[in-house]
Write an enzyme that holds these catalytic residues in place. Structure first.
Site, PDB file in Angstrom:
ATOM      1  N   ASP A  29      50.530  -5.049  32.835  1.00 43.43           N
ATOM      2  CA  ASP A  29      51.542  -5.680  31.989  1.00 43.43           C
ATOM      3  C   ASP A  29      52.148  -6.865  32.748  1.00 43.43           C
ATOM      4  O   ASP A  29      52.411  -6.790  33.948  1.00 43.43           O
ATOM      5  CB  ASP A  29      52.625  -4.662  31.625  1.00 43.43           C
ATOM      6  CG  ASP A  29      53.473  -5.128  30.457  1.00 43.43           C
ATOM      7  OD1 ASP A  29      53.380  -4.525  29.367  1.00 43.43           O
ATOM      8  OD2 ASP A  29      54.240  -6.115  30.623  1.00 43.43           O
ATOM      9  N   ASN A  84      54.477   2.162  21.452  1.00 39.90           N
ATOM     10  CA  ASN A  84      55.578   1.627  20.660  1.00 39.90           C
ATOM     11  C   ASN A  84      55.025   1.264  19.286  1.00 39.90           C
ATOM     12  O   ASN A  84      54.019   0.556  19.192  1.00 39.90           O
ATOM     13  CB  ASN A  84      56.177   0.383  21.330  1.00 39.90           C
ATOM     14  CG  ASN A  84      56.859   0.717  22.648  1.00 39.90           C
ATOM     15  OD1 ASN A  84      57.400   1.810  22.817  1.00 39.90           O
ATOM     16  ND2 ASN A  84      56.841  -0.212  23.581  1.00 39.90           N
ATOM     17  N   GLN A  91      57.964  -2.443  19.130  1.00 29.80           N
ATOM     18  CA  GLN A  91      56.629  -3.018  19.356  1.00 29.80           C
ATOM     19  C   GLN A  91      56.723  -4.526  19.206  1.00 29.80           C
ATOM     20  O   GLN A  91      57.319  -5.022  18.242  1.00 29.80           O
ATOM     21  CB  GLN A  91      55.634  -2.438  18.336  1.00 29.80           C
ATOM     22  CG  GLN A  91      54.216  -2.963  18.517  1.00 29.80           C
ATOM     23  CD  GLN A  91      53.248  -2.389  17.488  1.00 29.80           C
ATOM     24  OE1 GLN A  91      53.663  -1.665  16.569  1.00 29.80           O
ATOM     25  NE2 GLN A  91      51.983  -2.709  17.617  1.00 29.80           N
ATOM     26  N   HIS A  97      48.272  -0.507  21.395  1.00 31.94           N
ATOM     27  CA  HIS A  97      48.128  -0.380  22.850  1.00 31.94           C
ATOM     28  C   HIS A  97      48.972   0.775  23.343  1.00 31.94           C
ATOM     29  O   HIS A  97      50.022   1.087  22.773  1.00 31.94           O
ATOM     30  CB  HIS A  97      48.530  -1.664  23.573  1.00 31.94           C
ATOM     31  CG  HIS A  97      49.892  -2.172  23.206  1.00 31.94           C
ATOM     32  ND1 HIS A  97      50.135  -2.853  22.033  1.00 31.94           N
ATOM     33  CD2 HIS A  97      51.085  -2.083  23.832  1.00 31.94           C
ATOM     34  CE1 HIS A  97      51.414  -3.177  21.966  1.00 31.94           C
ATOM     35  NE2 HIS A  97      52.022  -2.702  23.044  1.00 31.94           N
ATOM     36  N   HIS A  99      51.071   2.113  26.745  1.00 37.94           N
ATOM     37  CA  HIS A  99      51.615   1.733  28.056  1.00 37.94           C
ATOM     38  C   HIS A  99      51.420   2.925  28.988  1.00 37.94           C
ATOM     39  O   HIS A  99      51.908   4.030  28.683  1.00 37.94           O
ATOM     40  CB  HIS A  99      53.121   1.473  27.976  1.00 37.94           C
ATOM     41  CG  HIS A  99      53.527   0.319  27.116  1.00 37.94           C
ATOM     42  ND1 HIS A  99      53.988  -0.871  27.622  1.00 37.94           N
ATOM     43  CD2 HIS A  99      53.573   0.186  25.755  1.00 37.94           C
ATOM     44  CE1 HIS A  99      54.302  -1.697  26.630  1.00 37.94           C
ATOM     45  NE2 HIS A  99      54.070  -1.067  25.482  1.00 37.94           N
TER      46      HIS A  99
END
Ligand code: 5GP
Length: 111
Positions: A29, A84, A91, A97, A99
């Site tokens: 990230d 999210n 989000q 995706h 995390h």
């Protein structure tokens, strides 16, 4: 139109890619919230968890998370996997995706 994450997957935008297989690409990230903060992104564009098809086996995301956590030495200490979804989930990128967060003690409840 391809999403930001598809551009990363296609190497049109640079990212620190740490894992890939037939189904997902995983990269660090850009604004890490923990010592390890990796995004696990399906190659196929799906807006979020809510739009994932009912049919089909989606365990490839979990399998990738488990492998990456092991590779980063998080399997013993523990980690958190977060999806999210939508506005309340905060989000920001409309491409499904997960995390993967680890390397520090997490707290609960999440903010
Ligand atoms: P979301 O808020 O949608 O759950 O998560 C999106 C994540 O993507 C955020 O944690 C954000 O820091 C990360 N992100 C946004 N733009 C980029 C980028 O260009 N490169 C990388 N590596 N991560 C990004």
């Amino acid at each position: 139109m391809s999403t930001l994450f598809t551009k990363i997957i296609n190497r049109d935008i640079p990212a620190d890619i740490v894992y890939e297989d037939a189904h997902v690409v995983a990269f660090k990230d850009i604004e890490p919230q923990a010592p390890v903060h990796i995004l696990i992104v399906p190659r196929e564009e799906t807006e979020g968890l809510a739009s994932l098809p009912d049919e089909g086996d989606h365990t490839y995301i979990l399998n990738a998370a488990k492998k990456i956590a092991f590779e980063f030495g998080l399997d013993k200490s523990g980690y958190r996997l977060v999806f999210n979804q939508g506005e309340h989930g905060q989000q920001t990128v409309p491409h499904l995706h997960a995390h993967l967060l680890g390397g520090r003690q997490m707290s609960w409840p999440p903010g």
